[in-house]
Design a protein around this motif. Structure first.
Motif, PDB file in Angstrom:
ATOM      1  N   GLY A   1       0.821  -1.198   0.000  1.00 57.66           N
ATOM      2  CA  GLY A   1       0.000   0.000   0.000  1.00 57.66           C
ATOM      3  C   GLY A   1       0.851   1.242   0.000  1.00 57.66           C
ATOM      4  N   ILE A   2       0.206   2.378   0.232  1.00 53.20           N
ATOM      5  CA  ILE A   2       0.930   3.633   0.294  1.00 53.20           C
ATOM      6  C   ILE A   2       1.270   3.942   1.746  1.00 53.20           C
ATOM      7  N   ALA A   3       2.194   4.875   1.949  1.00 48.84           N
ATOM      8  CA  ALA A   3       2.675   5.158   3.293  1.00 48.84           C
ATOM      9  C   ALA A   3       3.248   6.564   3.358  1.00 48.84           C
ATOM     10  N   GLY A   4       3.519   7.013   4.581  1.00 46.49           N
ATOM     11  CA  GLY A   4       4.261   8.240   4.786  1.00 46.49           C
ATOM     12  C   GLY A   4       5.739   7.919   4.891  1.00 46.49           C
ATOM     13  N   GLY A   5       6.577   8.765   4.340  1.00 45.11           N
ATOM     14  CA  GLY A   5       8.014   8.539   4.371  1.00 45.11           C
ATOM     15  C   GLY A   5       8.719   9.513   5.303  1.00 45.11           C
ATOM     16  N   PHE A   6       9.709   9.035   6.042  1.00 44.82           N
ATOM     17  CA  PHE A   6      10.484   9.922   6.894  1.00 44.82           C
ATOM     18  C   PHE A   6      11.364  10.822   6.024  1.00 44.82           C
ATOM     19  N   PRO A   7      11.266  12.129   6.193  1.00 41.66           N
ATOM     20  CA  PRO A   7      12.071  13.050   5.385  1.00 41.66           C
ATOM     21  C   PRO A   7      13.564  12.709   5.479  1.00 41.66           C
ATOM     22  N   GLY A   8      14.203  12.700   4.322  1.00 45.14           N
ATOM     23  CA  GLY A   8      15.618  12.378   4.278  1.00 45.14           C
ATOM     24  C   GLY A   8      15.914  10.898   4.238  1.00 45.14           C
TER      25      GLY A   8
END
Length: 221
Positions: free
Chosen positions: A75-82
């Motif tokens: 599925g889709i997700a949030g990514g940690f910046p950097g």
């Protein structure tokens, strides 16, 4: 070899919602795997619904004499910046229930420190190795499972500090992995938004769904 052909039997790919399942199914259809060997199904949002839905599908297949031989939470997700940019594909080396534990004056205590089990479930090494080869540009790291997704800079910083190998967060992986038990498991996500203060204008759902379709096609192609 495709993910479906990695082990004898059928592959189960579970998502949270129908839109994710449709994106994955489009990729499966574009690949070379026999569609009869890959079952894509939405099982609900959150770790509890994901665990219950996955367990039901595994049990029904086992009872029918056509068991699934591997499970992928996708599925889709949030990514940690950097760590994982918007549009990236990520693979979970480990799936971690990041909010399973207790608060204390000294900070968050994971369930391990309470003596009640483990919050960390590792991906099947053979399945992860295959997916890594099929998706050479994927970011590999820990994927966090949370019942409440992150919406502030403070929580983002706290999670990054507690989980230095985490690349993304979603809401179902740990539940799916728990239901899979002895069945080989892996988690695959595409990044739709950066983790942190909620900014719907920064979300790129179309790009994330497109990346999900491409990832499914590569895994089943």
């Amino acid at each position: 070899m495709t993910a479906a052909g990695l082990v004898p039997g059928r592959l189960l790919i579970v998502t949270a919602v129908a839109a994710e399942a449709e994106a994955v199914q489009a990729g499966v259809n574009a690949g070379s795997a026999d569609p009869a060997t890959v079952h894509v199904a939405p099982v609900g949002v959150g770790p509890a619904a994901a665990a219950a839905g996955t367990a039901r599908l595994l049990t029904l297949a086992e009872a029918a004499g056509v068991p699934y031989r591997a499970v992928i939470s996708a599925g889709i997700a949030g990514g940690f910046p950097g760590r994982a940019d918007v549009g990236a594909t990520v693979l979970g080396a480990r799936t971690i229930a990041a909010d399973l534990g207790a608060e204390s004056d000294d900070g968050f205590l994971p369930i391990e420190e309470l003596g009640f089990g483990t919050s960390i479930l590792e991906a099947d090494p053979t399945l992860l190795e295959f997916l890594t080869a099929a998706l050479p540009h994927a970011v590999i790291g820990d994927i966090l499972t949370l019942a409440t997704v992150t919406g502030t800079a403070a929580t983002t910083a706290a999670l990054q500090a507690r989980h230095p190998a985490a690349v993304a967060e979603a809401m179902e992986g740990y539940g799916v992995a728990s239901a899979a038990a002895s069945v080989p498991f892996a988690e695959l996500r595409t990044i739709s938004n950066p983790i942190g203060p909620r900014d719907r204008a920064a979300w790129r759902l179309r790009e994330a769904f497109s990346a999900l379709t491409e990832a499914a096609a590569a895994a089943c192609g």
